[in-house]
Design an enzyme around this catalytic site. Structure first.
Site, PDB file in Angstrom:
ATOM      1  N   ARG A   1       3.120  -0.989   0.129  1.00 38.90           N
ATOM      2  CA  ARG A   1       2.889   0.448   0.479  1.00 38.90           C
ATOM      3  C   ARG A   1       2.564  -0.349   1.793  1.00 38.90           C
ATOM      4  NH1 ARG A   1      -0.759   1.225   5.247  1.00 38.90           N
ATOM      5  NH2 ARG A   1      -1.514  -0.961   4.535  1.00 38.90           N
ATOM      6  N   ASP A   2       2.275  -1.343   2.770  1.00 45.14           N
ATOM      7  CA  ASP A   2       2.644  -1.307   4.122  1.00 45.14           C
ATOM      8  C   ASP A   2       3.568  -1.839   4.948  1.00 45.14           C
ATOM      9  OD1 ASP A   2       1.346  -1.220   6.715  1.00 45.14           O
ATOM     10  OD2 ASP A   2       0.636  -3.114   7.060  1.00 45.14           O
TER      11      ASP A   2
ATOM     12  N   CYS B   1       7.124  -2.100  12.709  1.00 39.17           N
ATOM     13  CA  CYS B   1       5.377  -1.578  13.590  1.00 39.17           C
ATOM     14  C   CYS B   1       5.937  -0.911  14.494  1.00 39.17           C
ATOM     15  CB  CYS B   1       4.762  -2.644  14.558  1.00 39.17           C
ATOM     16  SG  CYS B   1       3.305  -2.213  15.601  1.00 39.17           S
TER      17      CYS B   1
ATOM     18  N   ASN C   1       4.339  -7.168   8.544  1.00 36.91           N
ATOM     19  CA  ASN C   1       3.560  -8.336   8.357  1.00 36.91           C
ATOM     20  C   ASN C   1       4.209  -9.393   7.946  1.00 36.91           C
ATOM     21  OD1 ASN C   1       1.355  -6.486   6.782  1.00 36.91           O
ATOM     22  ND2 ASN C   1       3.520  -5.345   6.576  1.00 36.91           N
TER      23      ASN C   1
END
Lengths: 307, 307
Positions: free
Chosen positions: A13-14, A245, A254
């Site tokens: 996901r992220d 990001c 991450n």
């Protein structure tokens, strides 16, 4: 200090949501299944956002429907608003497995919150209270993340008291867990110890603390260790360190699951994940992404103390 | 805890020595001068090795001769043996500035020591005792690094007691400083606290402790912070995170000066280095190297808490 810590794998996901090339549903499912095989017990598998906003997450329902109905493994769907929670609930319609957890989220900054979710902090608190209530009422595990808790790309400094106040108010809705997220990767260990200490002090003991770090400025692993030392029970990480990001386009995202597990293994802290299997997943998924993933342990390999 | 820490900039030596393309003497000098302008007060500027073994260091004497005779700045030459110390001494012949410090080194592993310097630990201890005595007698600051103190690429685990015993014996020669180096980047914060604590306990208080970390497996910044917390007074780092490790060819090397200074600045620990200037040096040197340097802060930029 605890001899174990839980990891939430957020790679699917992220890790993927900012990737410009769409990863197929079957590749996502293969990734998630390999991560489970490597020992992951909690996984973010989808985000209930508008497909026009995050095209990479457009197949949320298909990913959820494709996951195996395994006991002892918990699937998290990220919910940015009530519509998201309703989709999380709907994923279980007709007795289907669906997601197990509604991962709610709000931002500790008015400017960033308005850009990210179209809401100020006051609006975020109101929305999240309803989201948590709704999720709990339908039998989902309800948990919530406070984003940009260590700094905001627009406002800069985020006062610790702001984060403490938000956590305290969210706690009134009885979430199972509250996470503090360093969304833009500006936190440092002393800040981690301070902020988690302050938040822990105002929360009832039954609410777990989770930490979510980005390695944008290379402090992610140091912050994870500081969080562990501060008594945080759960850490988010992403296979391969995936997860760009948008506010630091050249930087990675991450903290990498392999790097975290290397740290924990060498520190005699059990995570339940298998480092060699994770490295194999990294290399396999690097082929799919067409490039080496940012994780350092993925490149350097582990270390056998008895070589 | 201390409110400041000293940084030794090793980019021009440890950072470059494994680079296959030779960096010109004038580019090395420009790099060193820019680093001094950014606030570096101690710099490794050369290694006295055989040019056939490390071609990148073949211009050691030319680099030394080209450095400005600045007060308050200390130049370190790395010495792997007595011949190296003699070259360090000779760099000051005829009243020239030369190097200020002889950075001696030995390995905490027989196998690695034999491959790296052709000596066992017992031989390394004997050689270093003579090297330190010789350097001191000629008025150089004599300091010594224990390499592979956190793990060996050939033997695996390096017992803490081995490192403690080496440090204790080296201390008898009265070095100004003893450094523990994680040459292959396998250390973790708990090990850093433990090992520096043990070594500190057996050394006389006038011998400073220095730490040298590689970020090969992403634990470098966490280890640097643990060393600071353990009372270590000096940290090595390399502009841009330059410095490949021949035992992990795909991984990056030293912890990056920019990343370390970002950590320290945000933790209110003074280093005397200017982050914005370092980032500018990073970008300038990346152009010379023809690729972005590994440092994360070099890519993501700093963070203005008051944005």
């Amino acid at each position: 200090m605890s001899t174990s810590i839980q990891i939430v794998e957020v790679g699917a996901r992220d890790g993927l949501q900012n990737e410009p090339d769409i990863v197929s549903t079957s590749d996502k499912l293969a990734l998630l299944n390999r991560l489970i095989d490597a020992g992951a017990k909690r996984l973010e598998i989808a985000s209930f956002v508008h497909p026009g906003r995050v095209p990479q997450m457009a197949d949320a329902e298909a990913v959820i429907a494709g996951m195996p109905d395994l006991p002892g493994v918990s699937y998290i769907g990220l919910c940015l608003n009530k519509r998201g929670v309703l989709r999380a609930i709907a994923s279980r319609d007709g007795g289907k497995r669906g997601v197990d957890e509604a991962g709610c989220v709000m931002v500790a900054s008015d400017t960033f919150g308005q850009k990210n979710q179209g809401q100020t902090m006051v609006e975020g608190l109101r929305e999240n209270a309803e989201m948590l209530r709704l999720a709990k009422a339908e039998g989902l595990v309800a948990q919530v993340t406070i984003s940009a808790a260590f700094g905001c790309p627009f406002e800069g400094h985020v006062p610790a008291q702001t984060v403490v106040d938000i956590a305290k108010q969210l706690a009134e809705s009885g979430p199972a867990e509250i996470a503090l997220a360093d969304t833009i990767g500006v936190g440092v260990p002393a800040q981690v110890s301070d902020l988690f200490g302050r938040v822990r002090a105002v929360l009832p003991p039954e609410i777990r603390l989770r930490a979510h770090f980005h390695n944008t400025r290379n402090t992610g692993i140091a912050n994870a260790w500081a969080a562990y030392q501060a008594g945080v029970e759960v850490l988010d990480s992403s296979l391969g360190g995936l997860g760009g990001c948008p506010f630091a386009p050249k930087a990675t995202g991450n903290i990498a699951t392999e790097d975290l597990v290397f740290l924990l293994d060498r520190s005699n802290v059990a995570s339940g994940l298998d480092l060699e299997k994770l490295i194999a997943v990294n290399h396999w998924f690097g082929e799919i992404m067409g490039r080496p993933l940012p994780s350092m342990v993925g490149k350097a390999g582990g270390f056998k103390a008895a070589a």
